[in-house]
Structures are given as structure tokens and as C-alpha cells.
Design a protein around this motif. Structure first.
Motif, PDB file in Angstrom:
ATOM      1  N   UNK A  35       0.619  -4.624  -0.828  1.00 41.32           N
ATOM      2  CA  UNK A  35      -0.328  -5.522  -0.166  1.00 41.32           C
ATOM      3  C   UNK A  35      -1.478  -5.792  -1.130  1.00 41.32           C
ATOM      4  N   UNK A  36      -1.288  -6.814  -1.966  1.00 39.42           N
ATOM      5  CA  UNK A  36      -2.269  -7.173  -2.986  1.00 39.42           C
ATOM      6  C   UNK A  36      -3.212  -8.241  -2.448  1.00 39.42           C
ATOM      7  N   UNK A  37      -4.433  -8.307  -2.965  1.00 43.72           N
ATOM      8  CA  UNK A  37      -5.399  -9.282  -2.462  1.00 43.72           C
ATOM      9  C   UNK A  37      -4.953 -10.723  -2.739  1.00 43.72           C
ATOM     10  N   UNK A  38      -5.169 -11.584  -1.760  1.00 42.32           N
ATOM     11  CA  UNK A  38      -4.896 -13.004  -1.923  1.00 42.32           C
ATOM     12  C   UNK A  38      -3.428 -13.378  -1.943  1.00 42.32           C
ATOM     13  N   UNK A  39      -2.560 -12.446  -1.543  1.00 42.12           N
ATOM     14  CA  UNK A  39      -1.118 -12.687  -1.580  1.00 42.12           C
ATOM     15  C   UNK A  39      -0.484 -12.208  -0.277  1.00 42.12           C
TER      16      UNK A  39
END
Length: 119
Positions: A35-39
């Protein structure tokens, strides 16, 4: 991650710095969730490999990781940490934090859920 006291972020940072994203992805379970930021969330080692290869290509040469907490509880463990994103010359280009859940598979702990964000 040969025993419960191992902190996988040490291996992680070394694999990242040497651009060995294949070995880095093998620190994760086969069905891991990233769960990466902006994705959108992604599942699986291939997605992990692609995410970190992309970060490296975009100029993040090294990750300086400082583990704040690493707790093992039977089949699962968790890690709370802060990180710095560094250029090749050591210049800091970003900071952030993460929380990972690790799962024990065949006696070893692997990242199973990984969420991070930037400060």
C-alpha cells in the motif's frame, strides 16, 4: 530473517541500495499486499519488485531506515519505522514512515502487508 530477532529492514536496505529488487521482493510473502502512497494497493512479489525498481529509477539511490519497534507474536510480527530517501551523494530528498506486518512461513518471517507514506 532466520530467527525472530531478525529485523528484515537491514536486508531490505542493502538489497535496495545494490539494486537487487528480485532479492528484495523475496523478503515478502508471495501474496503480499503493498500500500504505497498515491497508488492503488498491489498484491504479489512482482508488484513489489516493480515499485522499488521505479523508485530507484526516479533517483532514490538509498533508503536510510530506522526501526522504532519490532515485535514478534507467534505467527506474525510487526515493524514500525522511519526512513529517509537519499540521492547517490547522500542528499535527503524525502522522509517518511511505515508499518509492516510480517507472516511466518516455513519458520521464517516475511513481509505480508506493507504500508508507507511520506512526511
Amino acid at each position: 530473517m532466520s530467527d525472530e530477532k531478525s529485523i528484515p529492514s537491514v536486508k531490505f536496505a542493502k538489497f535496495y541500495e545494490s539494486s537487487d529488487m528480485k532479492s528484495l521482493s523475496e523478503l515478502y510473502t508471495e501474496d503480499c499486499k503493498m500500500m504505497a502512497p498515491g497508488m492503488e494497493s498491489t498484491i504479489g512479489r512482482k508488484a513489489v519488485e516493480e515499485l522499488f525498481a521505479g523508485m530507484k529509477t526516479n533517483g532514490i539511490a538509498k533508503l536510510d531506515v530506522k526501526t522504532e519497534e519490532f515485535v514478534v507474536n507467534g505467527e506474525y510480527a510487526y515493524e514500525v519505522a522511519n526512513f529517509k530517501q537519499l540521492k547517490e551523494d547522500g542528499t535527503c530528498i524525502g522522509t517518511g514512515k511505515y508499518l509492516t506486518v510480517l507472516k511466518k512461513v516455513d519458520g521464517l518471517y516475511y513481509y505480508h502487508a506493507d504500508i508507507f507514506n511520506l512526511n
